[in-house]
Design a protein around this motif. Structure first.
Motif, PDB file in Angstrom:
ATOM      1  N   ASN A 201       0.951  -0.976   0.132  1.00  0.00           N
ATOM      2  CA  ASN A 201      -0.067   0.078  -0.013  1.00  0.00           C
ATOM      3  C   ASN A 201       0.781   1.381  -0.124  1.00  0.00           C
ATOM      4  O   ASN A 201       1.507   1.383   0.939  1.00  0.00           O
ATOM      5  CB  ASN A 201      -0.869  -0.203   1.335  1.00  0.00           C
ATOM      6  CG  ASN A 201      -1.833   1.152   1.085  1.00  0.00           C
ATOM      7  OD1 ASN A 201      -1.809   2.076   0.351  1.00  0.00           O
ATOM      8  ND2 ASN A 201      -3.131   1.117   1.916  1.00  0.00           N
ATOM      9  N   THR A 442      -6.983   5.135   4.033  1.00  0.00           N
ATOM     10  CA  THR A 442      -5.914   4.438   3.444  1.00  0.00           C
ATOM     11  C   THR A 442      -5.910   3.431   2.546  1.00  0.00           C
ATOM     12  O   THR A 442      -4.774   2.917   1.768  1.00  0.00           O
ATOM     13  CB  THR A 442      -5.020   4.077   4.636  1.00  0.00           C
ATOM     14  OG1 THR A 442      -5.632   2.976   5.291  1.00  0.00           O
ATOM     15  CG2 THR A 442      -4.389   5.064   5.803  1.00  0.00           C
ATOM     16  N   GLU A 443      -7.095   2.617   2.482  1.00  0.00           N
ATOM     17  CA  GLU A 443      -7.166   1.490   1.604  1.00  0.00           C
ATOM     18  C   GLU A 443      -8.555   1.323   1.122  1.00  0.00           C
ATOM     19  O   GLU A 443      -9.552   2.043   1.515  1.00  0.00           O
ATOM     20  CB  GLU A 443      -6.628   0.465   2.303  1.00  0.00           C
ATOM     21  CG  GLU A 443      -7.359   0.024   3.751  1.00  0.00           C
ATOM     22  CD  GLU A 443      -6.494  -1.125   4.403  1.00  0.00           C
ATOM     23  OE1 GLU A 443      -6.138  -2.336   3.516  1.00  0.00           O
ATOM     24  OE2 GLU A 443      -6.321  -0.828   5.640  1.00  0.00           O
ATOM     25  N   GLU A 444      -8.824   0.496   0.373  1.00  0.00           N
ATOM     26  CA  GLU A 444     -10.201  -0.256  -0.090  1.00  0.00           C
ATOM     27  C   GLU A 444     -10.556  -1.375   0.573  1.00  0.00           C
ATOM     28  O   GLU A 444      -9.756  -2.168   0.889  1.00  0.00           O
ATOM     29  CB  GLU A 444      -9.995  -0.473  -1.550  1.00  0.00           C
ATOM     30  CG  GLU A 444     -11.199  -0.601  -2.350  1.00  0.00           C
ATOM     31  CD  GLU A 444     -11.427  -0.830  -3.934  1.00  0.00           C
ATOM     32  OE1 GLU A 444     -11.732  -0.028  -4.463  1.00  0.00           O
ATOM     33  OE2 GLU A 444     -10.579  -1.728  -4.199  1.00  0.00           O
ATOM     34  N   TYR A 451     -14.404   2.613   1.008  1.00  0.00           N
ATOM     35  CA  TYR A 451     -12.957   2.830   1.391  1.00  0.00           C
ATOM     36  C   TYR A 451     -12.797   2.637   2.973  1.00  0.00           C
ATOM     37  O   TYR A 451     -13.786   2.751   3.597  1.00  0.00           O
ATOM     38  CB  TYR A 451     -12.511   4.328   1.092  1.00  0.00           C
ATOM     39  CG  TYR A 451     -12.079   4.780  -0.224  1.00  0.00           C
ATOM     40  CD1 TYR A 451     -11.772   3.670  -1.177  1.00  0.00           C
ATOM     41  CD2 TYR A 451     -12.208   5.894  -0.764  1.00  0.00           C
ATOM     42  CE1 TYR A 451     -11.491   3.919  -2.449  1.00  0.00           C
ATOM     43  CE2 TYR A 451     -11.827   6.287  -2.021  1.00  0.00           C
ATOM     44  CZ  TYR A 451     -11.292   5.260  -2.991  1.00  0.00           C
ATOM     45  OH  TYR A 451     -10.950   5.401  -4.365  1.00  0.00           O
ATOM     46  N   LYS A 465     -16.659   5.511  -1.279  1.00  0.00           N
ATOM     47  CA  LYS A 465     -15.701   5.447  -2.503  1.00  0.00           C
ATOM     48  C   LYS A 465     -15.452   6.737  -3.175  1.00  0.00           C
ATOM     49  O   LYS A 465     -15.869   6.729  -4.234  1.00  0.00           O
ATOM     50  CB  LYS A 465     -15.705   4.163  -3.172  1.00  0.00           C
ATOM     51  CG  LYS A 465     -15.322   3.104  -2.477  1.00  0.00           C
ATOM     52  CD  LYS A 465     -15.268   1.881  -3.530  1.00  0.00           C
ATOM     53  CE  LYS A 465     -14.084   2.007  -4.389  1.00  0.00           C
ATOM     54  NZ  LYS A 465     -14.149   0.740  -5.488  1.00  0.00           N
ATOM     55  N   MET A 470      -8.962   9.444  -0.725  1.00  0.00           N
ATOM     56  CA  MET A 470      -7.877   8.443  -0.213  1.00  0.00           C
ATOM     57  C   MET A 470      -6.651   9.244   0.024  1.00  0.00           C
ATOM     58  O   MET A 470      -6.226  10.173  -0.560  1.00  0.00           O
ATOM     59  CB  MET A 470      -7.536   7.820  -1.557  1.00  0.00           C
ATOM     60  CG  MET A 470      -6.536   6.552  -1.349  1.00  0.00           C
ATOM     61  SD  MET A 470      -6.848   5.590  -0.149  1.00  0.00           S
ATOM     62  CE  MET A 470      -8.276   4.371  -1.160  1.00  0.00           C
TER      63      MET A 470
END
Length: 627
Positions: A201, A442-444, A451, A465, A470
């Motif tokens: 990541n 920080t991520e999906e 998210y 999302k 992000m």
């Protein structure tokens, strides 16, 4: 037979041509406008074939590599470092295992299932004729296992030499680097921290602050692989954090086998490191502290509470208890009692309101009685840990616990199931519905529907999302909760806060290419390019020889056809047909003789001297040009 009769007579066969038909001169004129169709050559494909190494080439640095990592965040960090070095040297890191030329398998030795997956992956790679390099704790702890024989292994402290191991493996050699890194006889933390890496990541940097530990737990196999405590110097860790923020990282994880023991081997401590790190964390970025065992944090409780209050440090701590029975803890050699664990948790919950305490529990350790297990159940019911890792005990080969009298498998499964039921009986986040929180995205999510963000207490919050979220701080209202998460709706009039850091690297991009590494990289690539160029020159020479051979064959074939045509024409010109066979052979192969016709003598003198055609016949049969 009756004769055919015609009403008109033709003077010539050419009178059949009508006036509408084109005249010979017209056809000749039209021929000038005919453009022959030229077959176009696929230049791009031709150039690719020209530059492509021979099919049996083993030039390192051009292959595809698939990397699979099991286990803890420390192991994941090692995997990222190995991927970065290989990519920097020219290898292509692929996510498609079937397309890869080599599999790099980075293993975990904590539990049997993880090693089973590792072993099965080795078998599959062998079935698919893949090159294999093994890394991680399994081969480091037990390199002589039968299923590891003949395979290349890179040790946990040798990951900075992964390129060498991969190169030799691609060439068909088996290499094993399992040594420890030392400086003047003192064991170091491991490979350098400034090596290139590819972050899984790009927004999260995992930093191993030390390797090994000071304990000797009877069930632990990781100790056999990682060894005793070896800490990195504070300045190196701070420099690594600075570099990460310059590359767009907005969240740092500190990891090791026991972060609480950091610095005891170099005259420092975990609080000393953390105070230095918070000085360089930019606004909008966060730091997450990894797992620490109770014995080594007890003496730092006051300082740790202050640090966990810092606005750029998550109020989160992972403190494994393993069992709430002192008798079991003694058999485990955990070096603390349940009262010590409770003291740590109670103090931090009092000084850092809302702090998240995560813990681990082992069900069915050898000698665990029903009463021992019930004490563990009571601990979970009392503290209602929001994050609880429940593990069924697996005896690891070579550990003292593997030699103890085991709890029946059915009992272990039953206790694991019972504790899981209790854990799922309470909802840790229901009381937070309606709260307004600031979260870092920080991520999906795994289902790709949301998210994933974390609030101040490192609790998971799912948000819509929206690409602009992000890597940013977002203010949300909590409207729903589950066992392991909350859902937040971004506040409509709230500002999306952008951390004061650089733009993050692209996914798969190599980070940390220092000047020293670039120089090493340049020297390596030069040697590889020389090797590649030499192989290409050899390949080009081989192709040139083949072309010349084809040209020679074509020339010989054309010459033989030409001679045959010449012989036929010559036969038509020679009136003396009785002598044709003898004269033709004698003229073409040995030159003219007396009695040959004047035409034959003339043709022979003009086109053949000193039996030249005899030499050509020899050339055709020998596939050579000239004598």
């Amino acid at each position: 037979m009756p004769s055919a009769s015609c009403d008109t007579f033709l003077d010539d066969i050419e009178d059949i041509v009508s006036q509408e038909d084109s005249k010979p001169q017209d056809r000749h004129f039209s021929r000038k406008h005919v453009v022959p169709k030229v077959r176009r050559r696929n230049t791009q494909k031709y150039l690719q074939e020209e530059n492509r190494p021979p099919s049996d080439s083993t030039i390192p640095g051009i292959q595809k590599i698939w990397i699979r990592t099991w286990g803890c965040s420390h192991n994941n960090s090692d995997g990222e470092y190995m991927a970065g070095q290989l990519a920097a040297y020219g290898y292509k890191i692929t996510e498609n295992a079937s397309d890869a030329d080599l599999w790099l398998l980075n293993s975990c030795t904590v539990k049997n299932p993880a090693e089973d997956h590792f072993r099965n992956s080795i078998k599959k790679a062998q079935e698919e004729n893949k090159k294999i390099v093994l890394a991680g704790c399994v081969p480091q702890a037990q390199p002589r296992q039968d299923y590891l024989k003949g395979l290349s292994i890179i040790g946990v402290q040798q990951i900075d030499r992964v390129v060498e191991v991969v190169e030799e493996t691609i060439k068909g050699h088996s290499v094993r680097l399992l040594g420890q890194k030392k400086d003047n006889g003192k064991r170091l933390g491991g490979a350098r921290l400034d090596l290139p890496k590819i972050r899984k990541n790009p927004l999260i940097e995992i930093i191993s602050i030390n390797t090994g530990c000071l304990n000797a737990c009877t069930y632990c196999k990781t100790k056999h692989a990682r060894g005793n405590l070896a800490s990195y110097p504070i300045d190196e860790l701070v420099d690594r954090a600075k570099q990460s923020f310059q590359e767009g990282v907005c969240e740092i994880w500190l990891t090791s086998e026991d972060t609480g023991a950091y610095g005891r081997d170099i005259g420092s401590s975990l609080p000393a490191l953390l105070w230095k790190l918070v000085e360089v964390i930019p606004e909008g970025a966060m730091l997450r502290l990894g797992m620490t065992n109770p014995p080594y944090i007890l003496e730092h409780l006051e300082e740790m509470a202050k640090i966990l209050h810092h606005p750029r440090v998550y109020a989160f701590l992972h403190i494994p208890v393993q069992s709430a029975s002192d008798a079991v803890l003694m058999e485990m050699k955990r070096e603390y009692c349940v009262a010590d664990f409770k003291r740590v948790v109670d103090f931090l919950k009092d000084k850092v309101p809302g702090i998240t305490i995560a813990t681990d529990i082992i069900c069915g350790f050898p000698g665990e009685t029903d009463q021992d297990f019930q004490e563990t159940v009571k601990l979970v019911e009392e503290y209602k840990f929001p994050s609880l890792f429940i593990n069924q005990f697996y005896p690891r080969p070579g550990t003292p616990a593997a030699k103890m009298e085991q709890v029946p498998a059915q009992v272990k499964k039953q206790r694991t199931k019972e504790l899981s039921r209790i854990f799922h009986s309470y909802s840790p986040y229901d009381h937070k519905i309606g709260q307004r929180q600031q979260v870092l995205v920080t991520e999906e999510s795994f289902d790709s529907k949301f998210y994933v963000a974390h609030n101040r207490f490192y609790e998971q919050v799912l948000v819509p999302k929206n690409p602009i979220f992000m890597g940013k701080m977002v203010e949300v209202d909590i409207y729903e909760s589950g066992k392991h998460f909350m859902k937040g709706q971004p506040v409509s009039d709230a500002k999306v806060y952008t951390p004061s850091i650089s733009k993050p690297l692209a996914r798969g991009e190599v980070s940390g290419l220092t000047e020293e590494f670039r120089n090493r990289l340049g020297n390596h690539l030069n040697s590889v390019s020389h090797t590649s160029a030499a192989n290409q020159r050899v390949s080009a020479s081989s192709r040139m020889v083949l072309r010349l051979q084809r040209l020679h064959r074509d020339f010989a074939l054309k010459m033989s056809v030409g001679l045959a045509v010449f012989a036929i024409l010559f036969a038509l010109l020679v009136k003396d047909k009785e002598k044709l066979g003898y004269n033709l052979v004698s003229i073409l192969c040995f030159g003219p003789e007396e009695g040959d016709s004047p035409v034959a003598q003339s043709l022979t003198r003009e086109s053949m001297e000193n039996s030249q055609c005899h030499v050509l016949f020899g050339s055709i049969s020998d596939n050579k040009i000239g004598s």
